[in-house]
Design a protein around this motif. Structure first.
Motif, short mmCIF file in Angstrom:
data_model
loop_
_atom_site.label_atom_id
_atom_site.label_comp_id
_atom_site.label_asym_id
_atom_site.label_seq_id
_atom_site.Cartn_x
_atom_site.Cartn_y
_atom_site.Cartn_z
N ASP A 32 -33.23 -16.88 12.62
CA ASP A 32 -33.14 -16.04 13.81
C ASP A 32 -34.47 -15.40 14.19
O ASP A 32 -34.64 -14.97 15.33
CB ASP A 32 -32.10 -14.94 13.60
CG ASP A 32 -30.69 -15.51 13.52
OD1 ASP A 32 -30.34 -16.33 14.39
OD2 ASP A 32 -29.96 -15.16 12.57
N GLY A 33 -35.38 -15.30 13.26
CA GLY A 33 -36.65 -14.67 13.57
C GLY A 33 -37.53 -14.57 12.34
O GLY A 33 -37.21 -15.13 11.28
N VAL A 34 -38.65 -13.86 12.48
CA VAL A 34 -39.64 -13.81 11.41
C VAL A 34 -40.12 -12.38 11.18
O VAL A 34 -40.11 -11.54 12.08
CB VAL A 34 -40.85 -14.72 11.72
CG1 VAL A 34 -40.43 -16.18 11.72
CG2 VAL A 34 -41.52 -14.34 13.03
N VAL A 35 -40.57 -12.16 9.96
CA VAL A 35 -41.14 -10.87 9.55
C VAL A 35 -42.55 -11.14 9.03
O VAL A 35 -42.74 -11.47 7.86
CB VAL A 35 -40.28 -10.21 8.45
CG1 VAL A 35 -40.86 -8.84 8.06
CG2 VAL A 35 -38.84 -10.05 8.93
N PRO A 36 -43.56 -11.08 9.93
CA PRO A 36 -44.94 -11.27 9.48
C PRO A 36 -45.49 -10.02 8.81
O PRO A 36 -44.94 -8.92 8.96
CB PRO A 36 -45.68 -11.56 10.78
CG PRO A 36 -44.90 -10.83 11.83
CD PRO A 36 -43.46 -10.86 11.38
N ASN A 37 -46.56 -10.21 8.06
CA ASN A 37 -47.27 -9.09 7.42
C ASN A 37 -46.41 -8.32 6.44
O ASN A 37 -46.56 -7.10 6.29
CB ASN A 37 -47.87 -8.15 8.47
CG ASN A 37 -49.04 -8.78 9.20
OD1 ASN A 37 -49.65 -9.72 8.71
ND2 ASN A 37 -49.35 -8.26 10.38
N GLY A 38 -45.50 -9.02 5.77
CA GLY A 38 -44.85 -8.46 4.59
C GLY A 38 -45.63 -8.89 3.36
O GLY A 38 -46.69 -9.53 3.45
N SER A 39 -45.08 -8.57 2.20
CA SER A 39 -45.77 -8.97 0.97
C SER A 39 -45.92 -10.48 0.86
O SER A 39 -46.94 -10.98 0.38
CB SER A 39 -45.01 -8.43 -0.25
OG SER A 39 -45.00 -7.02 -0.24
N LEU A 40 -44.90 -11.22 1.34
CA LEU A 40 -45.01 -12.68 1.32
C LEU A 40 -46.14 -13.17 2.22
O LEU A 40 -46.71 -14.23 1.99
CB LEU A 40 -43.69 -13.32 1.76
CG LEU A 40 -42.82 -13.93 0.66
CD1 LEU A 40 -41.52 -14.45 1.22
CD2 LEU A 40 -43.56 -15.01 -0.11
N GLY A 41 -46.46 -12.40 3.24
CA GLY A 41 -47.56 -12.73 4.12
C GLY A 41 -48.90 -12.21 3.64
O GLY A 41 -49.90 -12.32 4.36
N GLU A 42 -48.91 -11.64 2.43
CA GLU A 42 -50.15 -11.17 1.78
C GLU A 42 -50.94 -10.21 2.67
O GLU A 42 -52.17 -10.24 2.73
CB GLU A 42 -51.01 -12.37 1.36
CG GLU A 42 -50.29 -13.30 0.38
CD GLU A 42 -51.08 -14.54 0.03
OE1 GLU A 42 -52.13 -14.41 -0.65
OE2 GLU A 42 -50.65 -15.65 0.42
N TYR A 43 -50.21 -9.31 3.34
CA TYR A 43 -50.87 -8.41 4.30
C TYR A 43 -51.92 -7.54 3.64
O TYR A 43 -52.91 -7.13 4.28
CB TYR A 43 -49.82 -7.53 5.00
CG TYR A 43 -49.30 -6.38 4.16
CD1 TYR A 43 -49.88 -5.12 4.21
CD2 TYR A 43 -48.21 -6.56 3.29
CE1 TYR A 43 -49.40 -4.07 3.45
CE2 TYR A 43 -47.73 -5.53 2.53
CZ TYR A 43 -48.32 -4.28 2.60
OH TYR A 43 -47.84 -3.25 1.82
N GLN A 44 -51.75 -7.26 2.34
CA GLN A 44 -52.70 -6.38 1.67
C GLN A 44 -54.09 -7.00 1.59
O GLN A 44 -55.09 -6.30 1.40
CB GLN A 44 -52.21 -6.04 0.26
CG GLN A 44 -50.84 -5.41 0.18
CD GLN A 44 -49.75 -6.42 -0.11
OE1 GLN A 44 -49.84 -7.59 0.27
NE2 GLN A 44 -48.70 -5.98 -0.80
#
Length: 287
Positions: A32-44
């Motif tokens: 249904d959608g996406v969650v960018p810049n979470g931990s999986l996205g290695e935002y740190q």
């Protein structure tokens, strides 16, 4: 909503074109959608410019900002608010916010933090991950945050499925979102209305089928599929979850790729376990 991995090139620069294609592929395959810049996205590990461009890339690729929920975690509340404002300006429909995690914040500090970010005017989903943040958004505190208008939902990652019932009692209007892949079925049965997921990055169709069967109460479909996938789903709750899911993405024929430091490549024992579980799922025709 898939907590997206972020593809890096071999020189560890962000491959925005590959990321946009990944977002479109996930939506085309039942997510249904996406969650960018979470931990999986290695935002740190991202620069401010990279982090902002990831959000705009996701919104453009999704084609509908309501499908995008950027993570806006930061050490300071003012910085989290700025990231929430950036997400709203980019057209995102909601944001995902951790509690203060630079120290073990008390309830007053947590409430002030969410109130400050809520001033950005975008819907906030709280993220309860006491394992990593050491700040526990217990049901009573979540009820206060919801009553104050600071949050509309919670991504519950504590692993304690008993909390679902207490949250429903104390804050019946607060949406409960499954936060850990390996408690999906238990929280769906307990009334969760969403899933912020890791493993659809590799197996979107199978995960979408599992989720929809679980929330609709179709245990005849959900339970055997859950059992088949669980050896993979539990990696979402382990320290090496980013590397593990990226490896599974690679094995599924997509681009997972490397991780940025300080995350290191998987040690051989763990790599073998993830590889075996992924190959088993693929051999069963899951995709």
């Amino acid at each position: 909503m898939v907590a997206t991995t972020l593809p890096f090139r071999d020189d560890l620069t962000v491959d925005y074109d590959a990321y946009a294609e990944h977002v479109r592929w996930l939506i085309d395959n039942g997510c249904d959608g996406v969650v960018p810049n979470g931990s999986l996205g290695e935002y740190q590990t991202l620069t401010a410019e990279e982090r902002a461009r990831v959000v705009t890339t996701a919104v453009e690729a999704a084609g509908d900002g309501a499908r995008v929920m950027p993570g806006v975690a930061a050490y300071g509340s003012a910085e989290s608010r700025r990231w929430a404002e950036q997400a709203a300006e980019a057209g995102a429909g909601s944001v995902l916010l951790l509690p203060p995690n630079a120290y073990r914040a008390d309830h007053a500090a947590v409430r002030a933090h969410y109130a400050e970010v809520a001033r950005a005017g975008v819907s906030i989903v709280a993220y309860n991950n006491p394992i990593d943040t050491k700040v526990d958004l217990v049901p009573g505190l979540l009820a206060e945050l919801h009553a104050e208008g600071s949050i509309v939902a919670v991504k519950e990652f504590s692993g304690d499925v008993r909390r679902a019932y207490e949250i429903a009692e104390l804050a019946p209007g607060l949406d409960l979102l499954i936060g850990a892949d390996d408690v999906l079925l238990e929280l769906a049965i307990a009334g969760a209305v969403g899933w912020i997921a890791g493993y659809p990055n590799a197996l979107p169709q199978a995960c979408a089928t599992l989720y929809r069967a679980a929330v609709s109460g179709d245990l005849e479909t959900a339970l055997p599929l859950y059992k088949s996938l669980h050896s993979l789903l539990r990696w979402d709750s382990k320290t090496e979850f980013v590397q593990a899911i990226k490896l599974s993405v690679d094995l599924a024929g997509r681009r997972g790729g490397p991780t940025r430091a300080p995350r290191l490549p998987l040690v051989p024992e763990i790599e073998s376990a993830v590889r075996a579980a992924t190959e088993k799922a693929l051999a069963e025709g899951l995709k």
